[in-house]
Design an enzyme around this catalytic site. Structure first.
Site, PDB file in Angstrom:
ATOM      1  N   HIS A 191       0.805  -1.222   0.000  1.00 28.80           N
ATOM      2  CA  HIS A 191       0.000   0.000   0.000  1.00 28.80           C
ATOM      3  C   HIS A 191       0.840   1.275   0.000  1.00 28.80           C
ATOM      4  O   HIS A 191       0.286   2.347   0.235  1.00 28.80           O
ATOM      5  CB  HIS A 191      -0.908   0.041   1.230  1.00 28.80           C
ATOM      6  CG  HIS A 191      -2.098  -0.863   1.147  1.00 28.80           C
ATOM      7  ND1 HIS A 191      -3.257  -0.523   0.478  1.00 28.80           N
ATOM      8  CD2 HIS A 191      -2.311  -2.103   1.645  1.00 28.80           C
ATOM      9  CE1 HIS A 191      -4.132  -1.521   0.585  1.00 28.80           C
ATOM     10  NE2 HIS A 191      -3.572  -2.479   1.284  1.00 28.80           N
ATOM     11  N   LYS A 242       1.181  14.221   1.139  1.00 30.48           N
ATOM     12  CA  LYS A 242      -0.201  14.543   0.779  1.00 30.48           C
ATOM     13  C   LYS A 242      -0.388  16.050   0.552  1.00 30.48           C
ATOM     14  O   LYS A 242      -1.415  16.488   0.061  1.00 30.48           O
ATOM     15  CB  LYS A 242      -1.154  14.025   1.855  1.00 30.48           C
ATOM     16  CG  LYS A 242      -1.159  12.494   1.943  1.00 30.48           C
ATOM     17  CD  LYS A 242      -2.098  11.985   3.006  1.00 30.48           C
ATOM     18  CE  LYS A 242      -2.059  10.473   3.137  1.00 30.48           C
ATOM     19  NZ  LYS A 242      -2.664   9.756   1.991  1.00 30.48           N
ATOM     20  N   LYS A 268      -7.661  13.926   5.231  1.00 35.99           N
ATOM     21  CA  LYS A 268      -6.860  12.718   5.154  1.00 35.99           C
ATOM     22  C   LYS A 268      -5.753  12.821   6.181  1.00 35.99           C
ATOM     23  O   LYS A 268      -5.590  13.868   6.824  1.00 35.99           O
ATOM     24  CB  LYS A 268      -6.274  12.517   3.753  1.00 35.99           C
ATOM     25  CG  LYS A 268      -5.486  13.722   3.237  1.00 35.99           C
ATOM     26  CD  LYS A 268      -5.039  13.521   1.797  1.00 35.99           C
ATOM     27  CE  LYS A 268      -6.178  13.683   0.828  1.00 35.99           C
ATOM     28  NZ  LYS A 268      -6.484  12.482   0.063  1.00 35.99           N
ATOM     29  N   ARG A 269      -4.987  11.750   6.340  1.00 33.82           N
ATOM     30  CA  ARG A 269      -3.866  11.786   7.267  1.00 33.82           C
ATOM     31  C   ARG A 269      -2.934  12.949   6.908  1.00 33.82           C
ATOM     32  O   ARG A 269      -2.676  13.215   5.732  1.00 33.82           O
ATOM     33  CB  ARG A 269      -3.111  10.456   7.176  1.00 33.82           C
ATOM     34  CG  ARG A 269      -1.913  10.307   8.074  1.00 33.82           C
ATOM     35  CD  ARG A 269      -1.517   8.832   8.146  1.00 33.82           C
ATOM     36  NE  ARG A 269      -1.426   8.213   6.829  1.00 33.82           N
ATOM     37  CZ  ARG A 269      -0.272   8.073   6.163  1.00 33.82           C
ATOM     38  NH1 ARG A 269       0.857   8.516   6.663  1.00 33.82           N
ATOM     39  NH2 ARG A 269      -0.262   7.472   4.987  1.00 33.82           N
ATOM     40  N   LYS A 278     -14.560   8.348  -2.652  1.00 31.98           N
ATOM     41  CA  LYS A 278     -15.768   8.690  -1.892  1.00 31.98           C
ATOM     42  C   LYS A 278     -16.334  10.026  -2.355  1.00 31.98           C
ATOM     43  O   LYS A 278     -17.540  10.183  -2.523  1.00 31.98           O
ATOM     44  CB  LYS A 278     -15.445   8.741  -0.394  1.00 31.98           C
ATOM     45  CG  LYS A 278     -14.977   7.420   0.191  1.00 31.98           C
ATOM     46  CD  LYS A 278     -14.611   7.561   1.656  1.00 31.98           C
ATOM     47  CE  LYS A 278     -14.025   6.262   2.186  1.00 31.98           C
ATOM     48  NZ  LYS A 278     -12.587   6.290   2.388  1.00 31.98           N
ATOM     49  N   THR A 298      -8.444   6.502  -1.349  1.00 35.57           N
ATOM     50  CA  THR A 298      -9.843   6.074  -1.430  1.00 35.57           C
ATOM     51  C   THR A 298     -10.777   7.236  -1.104  1.00 35.57           C
ATOM     52  O   THR A 298     -11.945   7.217  -1.497  1.00 35.57           O
ATOM     53  CB  THR A 298     -10.130   4.896  -0.473  1.00 35.57           C
ATOM     54  OG1 THR A 298      -9.637   5.223   0.829  1.00 35.57           O
ATOM     55  CG2 THR A 298      -9.465   3.624  -0.963  1.00 35.57           C
TER      56      THR A 298
END
Length: 833
Positions: free
Chosen positions: A379, A576, A570-571, A682, A678
Site C-alpha cells: 500500500h 499529501k 486525510k492523514r 468517496k 480512497t
C-alpha cells in the site's frame, strides 16, 4: 483465564435442538417488542432511566439479534460445503459506526425508524451516540472495512483478522493551533456488536530460546522453550452483506496474561509487581500504533504484529485439524491468507513455524504450503513505510522466527544466485537481511518471497512497484505481480451517508446500483437535463448545509451557504501536501488584500486529518494551517470571500457528512507518492469534482470522467524524478510574483507575530533543493487549476453537470469490483449463496 476445553452438554433423547428458533420478524412491531425486551430485561433499565446509552444499546442488540441467526447460518453453510476460504489479515479495520450499516444491509431502516417513533424515540439521535470503532487510522483501515463489506455482499467466505485495540489512534484536539492527543477510549461503555469467544483462546509465545530434539522416528525437531506466553482472546464482530442473508466474521484478538496476577507477591504487599505481567500482556492490544520513535515503541509494534499473525494462523490451523485432521496435503488448495500491507508479513515465517514445529511437517512441504497460501498487498511507495526491524529485536523477542527467516533467506539467495551468478550487488539488494551498522529484517521482502501474489492498489502504483521498489523481485518472478485498484463500498459511502442523493438515484434508475455500480452510468444522459440538475442541486445544497452545520458545531466557524466548499481530509503527511493547499489559501488572502477580487468565487477551504504523534513536521503544518485560519477569518476584508477551517478529530462518521457536502475534492499528493487513495473515490461517488495530480487512483478517475470534469495540475511521476536531478525551488519562487508574495508573508511572520521563528523549518522545507515533495515546483500549476475550478463553479449549470457525471462514472471504484478481481485472480473462492 486459561485455555481450557469447554465441557459439552449432556445429551438427552429425544431432544429438541437448543439452536432451533423461529426467525425474528423485521416489522416495526417486531422491532419495537424486542427493543423493549432488551431495554427492560437484558439491560435491566426502568422508566426512571434517562441515559441515552441504554437506549442505543437496546437498539444495537435488537439489530444484532437479526444478524445473529444469519451469522450462524452463514457459518453452517461454509462449514458444510467444505469450500475454500480466505483470511484477511490487517492491523487496521476502520469500521466506523455499525448500527446504520447493519440496518441498511438488513433492509430494516424504515422498520426501525417507525418502531422507535411509536415509542417517541428518534433513530437519528441514537445513531449519534455510537462511538466510531477505534480500530484503525486512515485509508488502509477504511479500505479493509470496505473490503469486508464487499466480501459479505458478494457472499465470499472471507474472514477478517485484526486486533481489538482498547484505545484507538487518539482523539485529536486543537489548542492554540497545535494538535493535542487525547486517549480515544472507544470501548469505555462496551461494544454491543462483539461476541467474546474465550473457548477459542490461543497462546502466543515471546522470548525464550530454541533447542533441537530428536524424535522417536529419528527426525530432528526444533522446540521453542522458556517462553513468556500471552493469551489471545477472540472477539467476533458480524459483517453483514447487502440484503443477502450473509453475515461474515471479523475476529479481533485481545491480549491478556496467562495469570491475572502473582498471588504471592500480592499477599506480600507488592501490588504493582503482582500485576506487572498482566499489564505488560495487555499493552499489546491496548493502543493502535504506538509511537515507534522509542525502543519500547518499536518492541511493542513488533509484538503487535506477531501477536496478530500467530493468533490468527493458530486459529485457522486449529479449525483445519478439527474438521480435516492432521492431513495438510490439501491445505493450500483450501486456504488463502491476504496480507493487508507489510504489517502482517511475519505471518510467512510464523506459518512455517506452526507447520514444522507444531504439526511435524518437513521444510519443503511446509514451504510449499506457505508459498501457495500467502498473498501480499503493498500500500505504499514510501521506503520508510516498508518496515524493517532490527535483528537484535528479533533475537530478543522471536528467536525461533528469526531462525526461520534466516533459512528462508539462505534458500532464496541461492535461487537468486542461480539466476544471476556472481551478482553480489543484486544479492545484497534482495536479501531479507539488510547489512550495515545494525542488521535489519526487511519485512516487505519477506512478504514477497513467501507469497504467490504481490499486488499494488492502483495502476500507477503497481507500475512503480515493478519498475522501482520491487524491480529485482519482478525480474525474478514477473508472474507474481498484479494490480488491484482500490475501491469503496457504495453501501456506506453513498446509500447510507447520502440518503437524499441515494433516493434520487434509486427513483431514477432503480436500486440495482447498490450492488452493481456500473448502473450509475445510466445517470450520464441526464447530466444535461435542467430538471434533473435542479433536483440534484437541491439535494447537494441540503448536504452542503449539513456539512456547514457540522463545521460550526465542531469549530465554531460559520460558513455562508453560497461558498464553494473546498475540502482536503486525510492523514496529515508531507507527501499529501496539505502545505500546498495552505499556500494557495495565503495566495487568495493576498489577492483579497490587494483588491484583486474581480470575478471572485467565495470559497471555504476545509482541512482535516491527524498527524502521527511523533511526526513533528506534520504537526507543525497543522499549526500553520490554524494560524493562517486565525488571520484570514478575523480579517474583515475576507468577509463573504474566503474562510479557512481546520476540522479536528477527523473520523469515519465525520467523513459520512463531509463527502456528501463537498464541492471540490483536494487530491494533491506529489505524483508517484500516493499508492491509490480512497477518499478521492468517496468524494467522486458523491458528486464532488476533483483537483489533483496524476497520482494513485486519480489517474483512473481522470480516465473515467474526462479532462473537462477534473482539474489536473502538477508534474507527472516521471517529471518529478527528472526535476529532482537539478531542483532549485528558489527559481520557482523568484520567477513567480504570486509565489514570491506568499513566501514573503510567511517569512515576515504575518501568521506568527507572537511566535517568532516557529515556522522556519516549514519555510525551509519549501525552499530546500532536497524537498522530496516538490511543493514549489507544483505551485503555479496548482494555482492555475484552482482558477479553472473557481471559474467553473461560477457557472453553476456546468458545475452541476460535472457533478452528475462524476457520480455516473464512479462505478469502477466500487470495492465490489476490487474484491471480485481479488477473487478471480488470487483467492478463487466459490460464493456461498
Amino acid at each position: 483465564m486459561t485455555n481450557m476445553p469447554v465441557k459439552p452438554l449432556a445429551k438427552s433423547q429425544p431432544a429438541e435442538s437448543i439452536t432451533d428458533l423461529p426467525p425474528l420478524g423485521l416489522s416495526p412491531k417486531d422491532i419495537k417488542v424486542d427493543y423493549k425486551r432488551h431495554f427492560n430485561y437484558t439491560l435491566g433499565r426502568d422508566r426512571h432511566c434517562k441515559s441515552a446509552h441504554y437506549a442505543y444499546t437496546s437498539l444495537a442488540l435488537t439489530v444484532r439479534d437479526r444478524l445473529m441467526e444469519r451469522w450462524k447460518n452463514t457459518r453452517y453453510t461454509v462449514d458444510e460445503s467444505r469450500c475454500k476460504q480466505a483470511y484477511y489479515l490487517s492491523m487496521e479495520f476502520l469500521l466506523g459506526r455499525a448500527l446504520g450499516n447493519a440496518m441498511l444491509n438488513l433492509g430494516i431502516t424504515d422498520s426501525v425508524t417507525e418502531g422507535l417513533y411509536d415509542l417517541g424515540i428518534y433513530l437519528e439521535e441514537l445513531i449519534e451516540i455510537e462511538p466510531d470503532a477505534g480500530l484503525g487510522n486512515g485509508g488502509l483501515g477504511r479500505l479493509a472495512a470496505c473490503f469486508l463489506d464487499s466480501c459479505a455482499s458478494l457472499q465470499l467466505p472471507v474472514m477478517g483478522y485484526g486486533l481489538r485495540y482498547e484505545y484507538g489512534m487518539f482523539r485529536q484536539l486543537i489548542e492554540n493551533g497545535f494538535q493535542v492527543e487525547e486517549p480515544d477510549h472507544w470501548l469505555r461503555n462496551g461494544n454491543a456488536w462483539e461476541l467474546e469467544r474465550p473457548e477459542l483462546t490461543v497462546r502466543v509465545r515471546f522470548g525464550g530460546r530454541t533447542e533441537k530434539v530428536t524424535t522417536d522416528g529419528g527426525r530432528t525437531r526444533v522446540r521453542w522453550v522458556d517462553t513468556h506466553d500471552i493469551l489471545a482472546v477472540p472477539f467476533d464482530m458480524p459483517v453483514p452483506g447487502f440484503k443477502n442473508d450473509t453475515v461474515n466474521t471479523l475476529r479481533l484478538w485481545k491480549s491478556t496474561a496467562t495469570d491475572e496476577f502473582d498471588l504471592d507477591e500480592f499477599n506480600e504487599g507488592d501490588y504493582p509487581e503482582a500485576v506487572a505481567a498482566k499489564n505488560k500482556a495487555e499493552q499489546i492490544s491496548l493502543v493502535l500504533y504506538p509511537n515507534d520513535a522509542s525502543e519500547n515503541g518499536k518492541e511493542l509494534r513488533l509484538r503487535q504484529q506477531y501477536f496478530l499473525a500467530s493468533a490468527s494462523l493458530q486459529d485457522v490451523l486449529r479449525r483445519w485439524v478439527w474438521t480435516r485432521g492432521h492431513d495438510f496435503s490439501q491445505f493450500a488448495e483450501q486456504n488463502c491468507f491476504q496480507l493487508n500491507d507489510t504489517h502482517p508479513s511475519i505471518a510467512v515465517a510464523e506459518l512455517m513455524r506452526l507447520l514444522m514445529d507444531e504439526h511435524g511437517l518437513e521444510w519443503d512441504e511446509a514451504w510449499s504450503i506457505t508459498s501457495r497460501t500467502m498473498a501480499y498487498t503493498n500500500h505504499t511507495l514510501l521506503p520508510e513505510a516498508l518496515e524493517k526491524w532490527p535483528v537484535r529485536l528479533f533475537e530478543q523477542l522471536l528467536p525461533r522466527i528469526l531462525e526461520i527467516i534466516y533459512e528462508i533467506n539462505a534458500r532464496f539467495l541461492a535461487e537468486v544466485d542461480q539466476r544471476w551468478p556472481g551478482d553480489m550487488d543484486r544479492l545484497a539488494r534482495m536479501s531479507l537481511i539488510e547489512e550495515g551498522g545494525e542488521k535489519q529484517v526487511r519485512m516487505a521482502y519477506l512478504a514477497i518471497v513467501g507469497s504467490f501474489s504481490v499486488n499494488g492498489v492502483a495502476a500507477l502504483h503497481s507500475k512503480l512497484l515493478r519498475e522501482g521498489l520491487f524491480r529485482d523481485f519482478y525480474e525474478l518472478w514477473p508472474h507474481k505481480f498484479n494490480n488491484k485498484t482500490n475501491g469503496i463500498t457504495p453501501r456506506r459511502w453513498l446509500a447510507w451517508s447520502n440518503p437524499g442523493l441515494s433516493e434520487l438515484i434509486t427513483n431514477t434508475i432503480g436500486e440495482g446500483w447498490v450492488t452493481d455500480t456500473t448502473q450509475l452510468q445510466q445517470l450520464a444522459p441526464l447530466a444535461g437535463d435542467s430538471q434533473f440538475q435542479q433536483r440534484w442541486q437541491k439535494i447537494r445544497q441540503h448536504n452542503k448545509q449539513r456539512l456547514i452545520d457540522f463545521v460550526a458545531e465542531e469549530t465554531g466557524v460559520v460558513l455562508p451557504s453560497n461558498f464553494m466548499l473546498d475540502v482536503q481530509v486525510k492523514r496529515i503527511h508531507e507527501y499529501k501536501r496539505q502545505l500546498l493547499n495552505a499556500l494557495h489559501v495565503v495566495h487568495l488572502y493576498d489577492r483579497i488584500k490587494r483588491g484583486d477580487i474581480e470575478n471572485w468565487t467565495p470559497r471555504a477551504v476545509i482541512i482535516g486529518g491527524k498527524a502521527a504523534p511523533g511526526y513533528q513536521m506534520a504537526k507543525k503544518i497543522i499549526k500553520l494551517i490554524n494560524n493562517i485560519a486565525q488571520v484570514v477569518n478575523s480579517d474583515s476584508a475576507t468577509e463573504g470571500l474566503l474562510r479557512l477551517v481546520f476540522l479536528p478529530n477527523y473520523r469515519v462518521s465525520a467523513m459520512e457528512v463531509i463527502c456528501a457536502g463537498t464541492d471540490l475534492s483536494e487530491q494533491i499528493s506529489t505524483a508517484g507518492k500516493e499508492a491509490s487513495g480512497t477518499g478521492n473515490m468517496k468524494f467522486m461517488m458523491n458528486g464532488a469534482l476533483t483537483i489533483g495530480t496524476l497520482d494513485g487512483a486519480n489517474i483512473e478517475i481522470l480516465e473515467e470522467v474526462g479532462e473537462d470534469h477534473f482539474f489536473l495540475f502538477g508534474l507527472t511521476a516521471e517529471q518529478v524524478e527528472q526535476t529532482r536531478q537539478n531542483y532549485h525551488p528558489e527559481s520557482f519562487i523568484e520567477g513567480d510574483e504570486d509565489f514570491r508574495r506568499v513566501m514573503e508573508l510567511l517569512k515576515n511572520g504575518h501568521f506568527n507575530r507572537f511566535e517568532p521563528g516557529i515556522f522556519d523549518d516549514v519555510i525551509g522545507s519549501i525552499e530546500s533543493p532536497f524537498d522530496p515533495w516538490m511543493t514549489a515546483a507544483d505551485f503555479r500549476s496548482y494555482i492555475e487549476a484552482q482558477k479553472k475550478a473557481a471559474a467553473m463553479y461560477r457557472d453553476q449549470p456546468r458545475w452541476v453537470q460535472s457533478s452528475i457525471l462524476n457520480t455516473a462514472m464512479s462505478g469502477r471504484f466500487s470495492s465490489d469490483r476490487t474484491i471480485a478481481e481479488y477473487n478471480r485472480d488470487i483467492w478463487k473462492l466459490t460464493p456461498q449463496g
